[in-house]
Design an enzyme around this catalytic site. Sequence first.
Site, mmCIF file in Angstrom:
data_model
loop_
_atom_site.group_PDB
_atom_site.id
_atom_site.type_symbol
_atom_site.label_atom_id
_atom_site.label_comp_id
_atom_site.label_asym_id
_atom_site.label_seq_id
_atom_site.Cartn_x
_atom_site.Cartn_y
_atom_site.Cartn_z
ATOM 1 N N PHE A 76 2.233 -9.595 -1.272
ATOM 2 C CA PHE A 76 1.484 -8.404 -1.673
ATOM 3 C C PHE A 76 1.617 -7.348 -0.579
ATOM 4 O O PHE A 76 1.858 -7.649 0.588
ATOM 5 C CB PHE A 76 0.017 -8.695 -2.006
ATOM 6 C CG PHE A 76 -0.147 -9.408 -3.323
ATOM 7 C CD1 PHE A 76 -0.114 -8.697 -4.516
ATOM 8 C CD2 PHE A 76 -0.296 -10.784 -3.375
ATOM 9 C CE1 PHE A 76 -0.242 -9.340 -5.739
ATOM 10 C CE2 PHE A 76 -0.425 -11.446 -4.593
ATOM 11 C CZ PHE A 76 -0.393 -10.726 -5.776
ATOM 12 N N TYR A 84 2.020 -5.041 -11.983
ATOM 13 C CA TYR A 84 2.449 -4.018 -11.022
ATOM 14 C C TYR A 84 3.879 -3.551 -11.273
ATOM 15 O O TYR A 84 4.344 -2.622 -10.601
ATOM 16 C CB TYR A 84 2.360 -4.566 -9.594
ATOM 17 C CG TYR A 84 0.957 -4.937 -9.184
ATOM 18 C CD1 TYR A 84 -0.013 -3.962 -8.958
ATOM 19 C CD2 TYR A 84 0.592 -6.269 -9.020
ATOM 20 C CE1 TYR A 84 -1.301 -4.299 -8.582
ATOM 21 C CE2 TYR A 84 -0.701 -6.618 -8.641
ATOM 22 C CZ TYR A 84 -1.644 -5.628 -8.427
ATOM 23 O OH TYR A 84 -2.916 -5.961 -8.060
ATOM 24 N N ASN A 136 -0.230 -5.335 1.208
ATOM 25 C CA ASN A 136 -1.008 -5.209 2.437
ATOM 26 C C ASN A 136 -0.685 -6.253 3.488
ATOM 27 O O ASN A 136 -1.169 -6.165 4.624
ATOM 28 C CB ASN A 136 -2.507 -5.264 2.108
ATOM 29 C CG ASN A 136 -2.957 -4.070 1.285
ATOM 30 O OD1 ASN A 136 -2.164 -3.169 0.991
ATOM 31 N ND2 ASN A 136 -4.206 -4.059 0.905
ATOM 32 N N ASN A 146 -0.860 1.045 3.610
ATOM 33 C CA ASN A 146 -1.266 -0.260 4.128
ATOM 34 C C ASN A 146 -0.098 -1.206 4.384
ATOM 35 O O ASN A 146 -0.166 -2.052 5.284
ATOM 36 C CB ASN A 146 -2.265 -0.916 3.171
ATOM 37 C CG ASN A 146 -3.612 -0.223 3.186
ATOM 38 O OD1 ASN A 146 -4.030 0.317 4.205
ATOM 39 N ND2 ASN A 146 -4.302 -0.227 2.057
ATOM 40 N N HIS A 154 3.741 2.421 -6.841
ATOM 41 C CA HIS A 154 3.613 1.687 -5.587
ATOM 42 C C HIS A 154 4.740 0.664 -5.425
ATOM 43 O O HIS A 154 4.957 0.162 -4.314
ATOM 44 C CB HIS A 154 2.257 0.978 -5.559
ATOM 45 C CG HIS A 154 1.604 0.947 -4.214
ATOM 46 N ND1 HIS A 154 1.823 1.897 -3.228
ATOM 47 C CD2 HIS A 154 0.719 0.052 -3.661
ATOM 48 C CE1 HIS A 154 1.101 1.606 -2.155
ATOM 49 N NE2 HIS A 154 0.441 0.490 -2.391
ATOM 50 N N ASP A 169 6.990 3.846 -1.060
ATOM 51 C CA ASP A 169 6.530 5.020 -1.794
ATOM 52 C C ASP A 169 5.748 5.945 -0.862
ATOM 53 O O ASP A 169 5.172 5.501 0.129
ATOM 54 C CB ASP A 169 5.637 4.600 -2.959
ATOM 55 C CG ASP A 169 4.416 3.825 -2.493
ATOM 56 O OD1 ASP A 169 4.601 2.700 -1.970
ATOM 57 O OD2 ASP A 169 3.288 4.328 -2.626
#
Length: 213
Positions: A90, A41, A92, A138, A46, A117
């Site tokens: 993470f 990532y 979420n 989220n 994101h 973002d």
Amino acid sequence: MNKKILNILALFGRKRATNETLISEEMKFLIVGLGNIGSEYQDTRHNVGFMIADRLVAEIGGSFKTERYGDVARRRLKNKMLIVLKPSTFMNLSGNAVRYWKEKENIELANILVLVDDIALPFGTIRIKPSGSDAGHNGLKNIASLLNTQNYPRLRFGVGNDFPKGCQIDYVLGKFSPEEQKELNGRLDVAVNAVKDFCLAGIQNAMCNYNNK
């Protein structure tokens, strides 16, 4: 020393301690860069919240330590104490980290700034708001759920929306285009300056100086 003088000194001491506590709380800011952990990532759209947090900490001369729920850097900026957080939960589940560090450091909602973002804004555009909806993000949704409010400041960094219908996930988890990468460093610098303005001069000043610029 008579009892009256002792009582006056004790009262003065309590007032002084209370005032110092209030000043300390007012001077603390929790800056939260949202993103996902893991090399897959890194440098994705994101994770731009992580990028801004990294740039901020490097600029003010701090460093991150792995602590509960994420990597944390503490550094004074003039007369303000910045606690910069990159959650390890993470995206979420970001609310777990935000709630924990808010409560641990006793930070007011108005002194939290979430870096996130936003596909609804053109690339590099910055928008600071004192509150608002999660707009389908989220990470913001989870933060609002666990804080039980949407009334916390956020800095949205535009990543654009140049993707075919149904490809949003691939887009935000993808890296910036070569053209965007040429401008990215400059836009991250602007975002860092906006964060510092938020802490030093207040949200209204930061909004006037940096929104949509």
